[in-house]
Each structure stands twice: as structure tokens, then as C-alpha cells.
Design a protein around this motif. Structure first.
Motif, PDB file in Angstrom:
ATOM      1  N   ILE A  93       0.755  -1.222  -0.184  1.00 25.48           N
ATOM      2  CA  ILE A  93      -0.023   0.001  -0.257  1.00 25.48           C
ATOM      3  C   ILE A  93       0.986   1.303  -0.078  1.00 25.48           C
ATOM      4  CG2 ILE A  93      -1.666   1.457   1.135  1.00 25.48           C
ATOM      5  CD1 ILE A  93      -2.769  -1.201   2.328  1.00 25.48           C
ATOM      6  N   GLU A  94       0.762   2.054  -0.813  1.00 23.51           N
ATOM      7  CA  GLU A  94       1.464   3.366  -1.197  1.00 23.51           C
ATOM      8  C   GLU A  94       0.858   4.549  -1.000  1.00 23.51           C
ATOM      9  OE1 GLU A  94       2.914   2.846  -5.141  1.00 23.51           O
ATOM     10  OE2 GLU A  94       4.323   1.365  -4.843  1.00 23.51           O
ATOM     11  N   ALA A  95       1.459   5.490  -0.556  1.00 22.90           N
ATOM     12  CA  ALA A  95       0.762   6.799  -0.251  1.00 22.90           C
ATOM     13  C   ALA A  95       0.793   7.475  -1.430  1.00 22.90           C
ATOM     14  CB  ALA A  95       1.722   7.876   0.633  1.00 22.90           C
ATOM     15  N   VAL A  96      -0.643   7.957  -1.795  1.00 21.36           N
ATOM     16  CA  VAL A  96      -0.742   8.638  -3.068  1.00 21.36           C
ATOM     17  C   VAL A  96      -0.428  10.223  -2.831  1.00 21.36           C
ATOM     18  CG1 VAL A  96      -2.895   9.548  -4.460  1.00 21.36           C
ATOM     19  CG2 VAL A  96      -2.924   7.154  -3.344  1.00 21.36           C
ATOM     20  N   ILE A  97      -0.525  10.834  -1.679  1.00 20.33           N
ATOM     21  CA  ILE A  97       0.074  12.228  -1.641  1.00 20.33           C
ATOM     22  C   ILE A  97       1.080  12.208  -0.672  1.00 20.33           C
ATOM     23  CG2 ILE A  97      -2.172  13.134  -2.453  1.00 20.33           C
ATOM     24  CD1 ILE A  97      -2.669  13.760   0.599  1.00 20.33           C
ATOM     25  N   ASN A 125      -9.975  18.272  -7.199  1.00 26.68           N
ATOM     26  CA  ASN A 125      -8.702  17.797  -6.972  1.00 26.68           C
ATOM     27  C   ASN A 125      -8.280  18.023  -5.515  1.00 26.68           C
ATOM     28  OD1 ASN A 125      -8.155  17.063  -9.562  1.00 26.68           O
ATOM     29  ND2 ASN A 125      -6.862  18.792  -9.850  1.00 26.68           N
ATOM     30  N   ARG A 172      -7.962  15.141  -2.515  1.00 21.70           N
ATOM     31  CA  ARG A 172      -6.900  15.310  -1.917  1.00 21.70           C
ATOM     32  C   ARG A 172      -7.037  15.034  -0.300  1.00 21.70           C
ATOM     33  NH1 ARG A 172      -1.328  16.637  -2.831  1.00 21.70           N
ATOM     34  NH2 ARG A 172      -0.348  17.107  -1.104  1.00 21.70           N
ATOM     35  N   GLN A 183      -7.571  11.646   0.722  1.00 22.30           N
ATOM     36  CA  GLN A 183      -6.405  10.766   0.645  1.00 22.30           C
ATOM     37  C   GLN A 183      -5.578  10.952   2.170  1.00 22.30           C
ATOM     38  OE1 GLN A 183      -5.810   8.771  -1.694  1.00 22.30           O
ATOM     39  NE2 GLN A 183      -7.559   9.452  -3.107  1.00 22.30           N
ATOM     40  N   ILE A 203      -5.444   6.850   4.575  1.00 22.20           N
ATOM     41  CA  ILE A 203      -4.974   5.728   3.954  1.00 22.20           C
ATOM     42  C   ILE A 203      -5.632   4.257   4.172  1.00 22.20           C
ATOM     43  CG2 ILE A 203      -2.979   4.088   3.256  1.00 22.20           C
ATOM     44  CD1 ILE A 203      -1.031   6.578   3.624  1.00 22.20           C
ATOM     45  N   PRO A 220      -7.195  -1.675   0.756  1.00 18.57           N
ATOM     46  CA  PRO A 220      -7.952  -1.892  -0.669  1.00 18.57           C
ATOM     47  C   PRO A 220      -8.862  -3.269  -0.457  1.00 18.57           C
ATOM     48  CG  PRO A 220      -5.664  -2.497  -0.917  1.00 18.57           C
ATOM     49  CD  PRO A 220      -5.662  -2.016   0.435  1.00 18.57           C
ATOM     50  N   GLU A 224       4.983  11.099  -2.321  1.00 11.56           N
ATOM     51  CA  GLU A 224       3.967  10.533  -3.233  1.00 11.56           C
ATOM     52  C   GLU A 224       4.541   9.070  -3.553  1.00 11.56           C
ATOM     53  OE1 GLU A 224       4.996  13.514  -3.641  1.00 11.56           O
ATOM     54  OE2 GLU A 224       3.335  14.749  -3.940  1.00 11.56           O
ATOM     55  N   GLY A 225       3.946   7.957  -3.455  1.00 12.53           N
ATOM     56  CA  GLY A 225       4.270   6.743  -4.015  1.00 12.53           C
ATOM     57  C   GLY A 225       5.381   5.963  -2.874  1.00 12.53           C
TER      58      GLY A 225
END
Length: 429
Positions: free
Chosen positions: A74-78, A254, A258, A261, A264, A267, A286-287
Motif C-alpha cells: 500500500i503506497e501513499a497517494v500524496i 482535486n 486530496r 487521501q 490511507i 484496498p 508520493e508513491g
């Protein structure tokens, strides 16, 4: 000794009393050993002609057939700063459960009322666009009124012009007749001059009517052009405003996304395996990976890596035997029926490109007609596998192994599409 004669002296002289005879006699143990060796040779010869099922060996690990059921990072989107961990390693989670809460680190989004500010900008821009739209409609009506007024004026002027033309023709006819009379001396000069004056006045009135028509048309066209120019400028401002409004709405959407986000979420259902980031206040980009989740997998499979030289011998549906690490097994690769502690499988996927230098990956799923695989299997556990091929004599397999030759393939394996085509052709015949 050689027993060439029919008269034996064994009854008169015992061989055990003579040393030379005892030395020439074959020991009893030697006879037994010879019999055993002979029997073993016979058994070995029989063994060489027993059927041996060729196989392709490989090693790999336990995985899931469906990629979504494999361990997921699981990655951070922001970008953000960790504020709170809601789970710990080894904890089961449901889809949508909050794993980590992060806070904003970009100064652009520090304002807690940012969404309200953006909404105010959108409302202001919408009001401005409504005003400009009303102005454009008013200008359109003005242009329409000017065109109608110009047409009415032109019609009136044309009617007046026609009247002036008729008046001019009458004055011209009267002038021509009186000129003839004056030239003949039938009328006095004063009367002729009065008629000539009226004729010139009618001609001037006709010229003025023509000039008035051009003046009216030019005047109205100037007003219409100015109104159309104002309308074009207003429409240009409307289009620019619509572009700005789209940008504001995009920024609002956006920013709204945001803000969602900052939490977290998991999924899917699974178990938290490992946290990549530790502690509070740690900044992530990010990511950046946050943690790893092992989904609740139901489609267990194994990744088996085989040599490139053996790949042409494989086909979907081939049977395989799997030995899992941690499960005691006694494996006879060529005699799967007498193997102990191994589990049956079926080849499901054969990669078209190599996964490792000189090796290709093969995905094997459980064989529904065999013993079920252990429920305690974990993703990543090591395995040894054998993909079963055709039967050959044992002596041939020994000879092949000594010479390092690949397994023999008596019948070329067919994929599912080829099998279906073959079956259709056979049914047509």
C-alpha cells in the motif's frame, strides 16, 4: 575329484580328512553369495525395463493465481506526515479500514478553509459569467433592433426617394415643354425662369434623398458594427471566464479528493504483514510504501521455474507433483503413484518470456482430482516440483541422464486452441 568315473571313493575316503580336497572345495558361503548376486542381476535387468515417467524438475514458491490475491504494498497517494497508526503488524483488516492517518505538508493546502475559498471563487466567477451572459443577450437584442430600425428607415427613405423621382420627372417634363414654348417666344422669361427654378429644386431634392439613403445606411451600420464589436468582446470574456471556471472547478475537485487521501485505507480484506514506515511525524512522499497486506487468498498456486530447454515440452493441463517445504515427503519422481507426502497439481500458465536468465516461470494450480493442498500454506514458502511427461524404460532414463539429454517427447503437446481446432476438423470428417 573330477568325477569322471562311475565309481566314487567318497564313501571310502572322507574329503574333510584331506587338506588338499578341502582346499579345492567351493565354500558354502560363496555359493550363497553367487546365488544372491545372480538374483540381484536378474532383478536389476527386470528393473531396467520397468516404465519410468519422465519429468521436468524445478523449484519455486507458493503464490496466488490471481494477482490481486498476492501480497500488496500500500503506497501513499500524496505526500504527508504520519499522524496516527490505526493498525499493527499481524492484524486482520477489512476493505476500507483506515490504516494510517496523515496530515498535509504542502503550504498550498495548509488553509483549513481552502475548499470554502475555492467554492467562493467558483460562485464569484459564475456570477460574473451570468452578468456577461446577460450583457451578450442585451447586445444581441440591440443589434437586432438596430437592424430592424435601419431597415425601416431605409424603407421610408426609399419611398421618399421614389416620390422625389416622380416629382423630378414631372418637373423635368414641365421644364422641357416650357423651354420649347420659351424658345418659340410663347411665354415670357420670368415664367420660364420660375419653372426652371422648380425643376432645379426637384433635382436637388432627388439628390438629397439619395444622399439621405446612404447616410442612414452608414449611420446604422456604424452603430451595428460597434454593438457587434462589444458583443464579440463580451463573448470572448465569457469564454475566458468559462476556462477560468473550469480551472477553479478542477482545483476544487482535486483538493476535495486530496483531503480524502489523508486516510490511507485497506484496498481489500487481508492481514497487515509489515509496516514500511515507523513512528509518528515521519514524512512520506508520493508513491512511498506504507505497509504490506497479505490478502485472504483462495486461489493458491505455485510458481515453478524450469529450464528454457524444457519449456517446449510443457503444455497447459500437464500433471505435476509438488513437495512443499515443511511437509515430509518421500518422492519417486518417475513413479508418482508410490510417492509419499507430495501433492498433485496441473499446469495452468506458461510464461512467454523468461523470468530469470535461462529459466521460465510456470504456474501450477491444485489438481481437483488429487489430495487437497494443505491449508497452512503461506505465500512465499519454498517448493520443489516435477511436471510429469511420458513413460520410458528405466534404462533409457539412466542413459539420458548420463548423457545430459533433455526428456523425450513422443507426442507434441497442444494448447487449448489447437486442441479445439483439431477436434472440429475430426468432427467434420
Amino acid at each position: 575329484m573330477l568325477k569322471l568315473s562311475s565309481h566314487s571313493i567318497d564313501k571310502m575316503i572322507s574329503q574333510d580328512k584331506l587338506y588338499s580336497l578341502r582346499a579345492l572345495k567351493t565354500p558354502k558361503a560363496g555359493k550363497i553369495l553367487a546365488r544372491w548376486l545372480f538374483a540381484l542381476c536378474i532383478i536389476f535387468l527386470i528393473f531396467l525395463f520397468l516404465p519410468w515417467q519422465q519429468n521436468i524438475r524445478g523449484t519455486g514458491k507458493v503464490t496466488a493465481l490471481n494477482p490481486m490475491n498476492r501480497p500488496q504494498t500500500i503506497e501513499a497517494v500524496i505526500a504527508g506526515q504520519i499522524r496516527k497508526w490505526h493498525v499493527h503488524e499481524g492484524q486482520p483488516v477489512k476493505k476500507g479500514d483506515t490504516i494510517v492517518t496523515i496530515s498535509e505538508v504542502k503550504e498550498k493546502y495548509f488553509d483549513p478553509e481552502l475548499l470554502l475559498r475555492l467554492r467562493e471563487q467558483i460562485n464569484a466567477k459564475e456570477s460574473s459569467l451570468n452578468s456577461k451572459d446577460q450583457k451578450s443577450k442585451a447586445l444581441t437584442r440591440q443589434i437586432k433592433a438596430l437592424r430592424e430600425g435601419m431597415q425601416n428607415k431605409i424603407d421610408q427613405t426609399l419611398a421618399k426617394l421614389e416620390a422625389e423621382k416622380f416629382k423630378f420627372k414631372n418637373a423635368e417634363n414641365l421644364y422641357q415643354r416650357n423651354k420649347k414654348l420659351y424658345d418659340a417666344g410663347n411665354i415670357p422669361l420670368t415664367k420660364f425662369q420660375d419653372i426652371e427654378y422648380k425643376y432645379q429644386g426637384a433635382q436637388a431634392d432627388l439628390t438629397n434623398a439619395t444622399i439621405e439613403l446612404d447616410r442612414i445606411e452608414a449611420e446604422y451600420l456604424d452603430k451595428i458594427s460597434k454593438a457587434e464589436s462589444d458583443l464579440s468582446n463580451t463573448l470572448a470574456e465569457i469564454f475566458d471566464g468559462q476556462g477560468d471556471l473550469a480551472k477553479y472547478r478542477n482545483e476544487f475537485a482535486n483538493t476535495k479528493i486530496r483531503t480524502s487521501q489523508y486516510q490511507i485505507l485497506a484496498p481489500q480484506d487481508g492481514t497487515v504483514v509489515k509496516a514500511m514506515k515507523a513512528g509518528l511525524g515521519e514524512t512520506i512522499k508520493e508513491g512511498d510504501p506504507v505497509c504490506t497486506i497479505m490478502p485472504v487468498a483462495s486461489d493458491v498456486a505455485v510458481e515453478l521455474y524450469v529450464k528454457a530447454m524444457d519449456v517446449p515440452l510443457l503444455s497447459k493441463g500437464r500433471k505435476a507433483r509438488i513437495h512443499f517445504d515443511g511437509w515430509p515427503a518421500l518422492q519417486f519422481s518417475g513413479w508418482p503413484s508410490v510417492s509419499v507426502g507430495t501433492f498433485g497439481g496441473t499446469v495452468e500458465v506458461i510464461d512467454y518470456v523468461n523470468s530469470k536468465p535461462g529459466e521460465f516461470r510456470v504456474l501450477v494450480i491444485p489438481d481437483t482430482g488429487d489430495q487437497p493442498w494443505p491449508k497452512q500454506l503461506r505465500n512465499g514458502s519454498g517448493i520443489k516440483g516435477w511436471v510429469m511427461l511420458d513413460d520410458v524404460p528405466v534404462w533409457y532414463e539412466i542413459w539420458r541422464q548420463l548423457n545430459g539429454f533433455p526428456p523425450s517427447l513422443y507426442e507434441e503437446p497442444l494448447d487449448e486452441v489447437t486442441k479445439q481446432k483439431t477436434d472440429k476438423q475430426a468432427s467434420k470428417k
